[in-house]
Design a protein around this motif. Structure first.
Motif, PDB file in Angstrom:
ATOM      1  N   LYS A   5      32.132  65.840  16.990  1.00 37.61           N
ATOM      2  CA  LYS A   5      31.335  64.806  17.666  1.00 37.61           C
ATOM      3  C   LYS A   5      30.301  64.219  16.718  1.00 37.61           C
ATOM      4  O   LYS A   5      30.011  63.023  16.768  1.00 37.61           O
ATOM      5  N   GLU A   6      29.761  65.039  15.840  1.00 37.47           N
ATOM      6  CA  GLU A   6      28.808  64.536  14.846  1.00 37.47           C
ATOM      7  C   GLU A   6      29.502  63.592  13.872  1.00 37.47           C
ATOM      8  O   GLU A   6      28.937  62.557  13.502  1.00 37.47           O
ATOM      9  N   VAL A   7      30.711  63.933  13.451  1.00 36.27           N
ATOM     10  CA  VAL A   7      31.482  63.059  12.562  1.00 36.27           C
ATOM     11  C   VAL A   7      31.708  61.707  13.252  1.00 36.27           C
ATOM     12  O   VAL A   7      31.521  60.650  12.637  1.00 36.27           O
ATOM     13  N   ASP A   8      32.074  61.731  14.526  1.00 36.93           N
ATOM     14  CA  ASP A   8      32.308  60.485  15.264  1.00 36.93           C
ATOM     15  C   ASP A   8      31.036  59.649  15.368  1.00 36.93           C
ATOM     16  O   ASP A   8      31.082  58.414  15.263  1.00 36.93           O
ATOM     17  N   LYS A   9      29.910  60.310  15.557  1.00 34.17           N
ATOM     18  CA  LYS A   9      28.620  59.622  15.653  1.00 34.17           C
ATOM     19  C   LYS A   9      28.287  58.927  14.328  1.00 34.17           C
ATOM     20  O   LYS A   9      27.884  57.768  14.298  1.00 34.17           O
ATOM     21  N   VAL A  10      28.478  59.633  13.225  1.00 34.99           N
ATOM     22  CA  VAL A  10      28.229  59.054  11.901  1.00 34.99           C
ATOM     23  C   VAL A  10      29.209  57.912  11.652  1.00 34.99           C
ATOM     24  O   VAL A  10      28.826  56.850  11.138  1.00 34.99           O
ATOM     25  N   HIS A 111      24.836  69.990   7.497  1.00 36.74           N
ATOM     26  CA  HIS A 111      23.897  69.492   6.499  1.00 36.74           C
ATOM     27  C   HIS A 111      24.428  68.223   5.839  1.00 36.74           C
ATOM     28  O   HIS A 111      23.700  67.229   5.687  1.00 36.74           O
ATOM     29  N   GLU A 112      25.698  68.223   5.436  1.00 39.22           N
ATOM     30  CA  GLU A 112      26.310  67.037   4.819  1.00 39.22           C
ATOM     31  C   GLU A 112      26.256  65.842   5.774  1.00 39.22           C
ATOM     32  O   GLU A 112      25.915  64.729   5.374  1.00 39.22           O
ATOM     33  N   LEU A 113      26.597  66.094   7.028  1.00 39.60           N
ATOM     34  CA  LEU A 113      26.606  65.021   8.020  1.00 39.60           C
ATOM     35  C   LEU A 113      25.205  64.485   8.272  1.00 39.60           C
ATOM     36  O   LEU A 113      25.011  63.271   8.387  1.00 39.60           O
ATOM     37  N   LEU A 114      24.227  65.386   8.345  1.00 36.41           N
ATOM     38  CA  LEU A 114      22.841  64.974   8.564  1.00 36.41           C
ATOM     39  C   LEU A 114      22.360  64.090   7.415  1.00 36.41           C
ATOM     40  O   LEU A 114      21.776  63.023   7.636  1.00 36.41           O
ATOM     41  N   GLU A 115      22.627  64.524   6.181  1.00 36.62           N
ATOM     42  CA  GLU A 115      22.198  63.745   5.015  1.00 36.62           C
ATOM     43  C   GLU A 115      22.870  62.370   4.992  1.00 36.62           C
ATOM     44  O   GLU A 115      22.211  61.356   4.747  1.00 36.62           O
ATOM     45  N   LEU A 116      24.168  62.340   5.219  1.00 36.12           N
ATOM     46  CA  LEU A 116      24.899  61.077   5.220  1.00 36.12           C
ATOM     47  C   LEU A 116      24.390  60.166   6.332  1.00 36.12           C
ATOM     48  O   LEU A 116      24.181  58.968   6.125  1.00 36.12           O
ATOM     49  N   HIS A 117      24.152  60.737   7.502  1.00 37.46           N
ATOM     50  CA  HIS A 117      23.695  59.932   8.632  1.00 37.46           C
ATOM     51  C   HIS A 117      22.302  59.360   8.381  1.00 37.46           C
ATOM     52  O   HIS A 117      22.033  58.196   8.719  1.00 37.46           O
ATOM     53  N   LEU A 118      21.435  60.145   7.772  1.00 35.57           N
ATOM     54  CA  LEU A 118      20.094  59.642   7.441  1.00 35.57           C
ATOM     55  C   LEU A 118      20.182  58.459   6.479  1.00 35.57           C
ATOM     56  O   LEU A 118      19.476  57.458   6.639  1.00 35.57           O
TER      57      LEU A 118
END
Length: 134
Positions: A5-10, A111-118
């Motif tokens: 779901k995080e991947v989809d959000k990003v 962590h990777e997803l958070l950084e990319l999303h930011l």
């Protein structure tokens, strides 16, 4: 929230970003497949390599503005036109690299997803100011 779901959000924000980045000062961009000119809000962020391929789903060079018709109803012509765009934009070597990369197994960490999303959110703010003047 699950990693999927995080991947989809990003991915959703990435698709928005590529449409905004491609837009001119009035907010219009061209479909990479058929060339139709529409406002970025009326376009999709179409994936060259299917978004089902997790390894390239969040790769910026894999996502470009596409009209809803071309993104929703891929024909051989639509696919070939998108490929022509990709080769012209990035070169054959990059397109081949992207195809090979898409075959890999990718396991995103939070962590990777958070950084990319930011990073994407920062770019969205910049594009919003550019397009809306505030």
């Amino acid at each position: 929230m699950s990693i999927a779901k995080e991947v989809d959000k990003v991915a959703k924000d990435l698709q928005r970003l590529v449409r905004m980045k491609a837009a001119d000062k009035d907010g219009f961009c061209r479909c990479v497949s058929c060339g139709v000119l529409k406002h970025w809000k009326e376009m999709d962020g179409g994936h060259f390599i299917s978004r089902s391929k997790l390894a390239t789903k969040l790769e910026t060079t894999n996502v470009h503005p596409q009209c809803k018709r071309c993104n929703g109803f891929s024909t051989s012509t639509t696919v070939l036109d998108y490929r022509d765009y990709m080769v012209e934009m990035y070169g054959k070597e990059w397109v081949e690299w992207l195809r090979k990369e898409s075959q890999k197994i990718k396991k995103w960490t939070r962590h990777e997803l958070l950084e990319l999303h930011l990073e994407i959110k920062e770019q969205l703010k910049f594009q919003s100011k550019r397009l809306h003047g505030h």
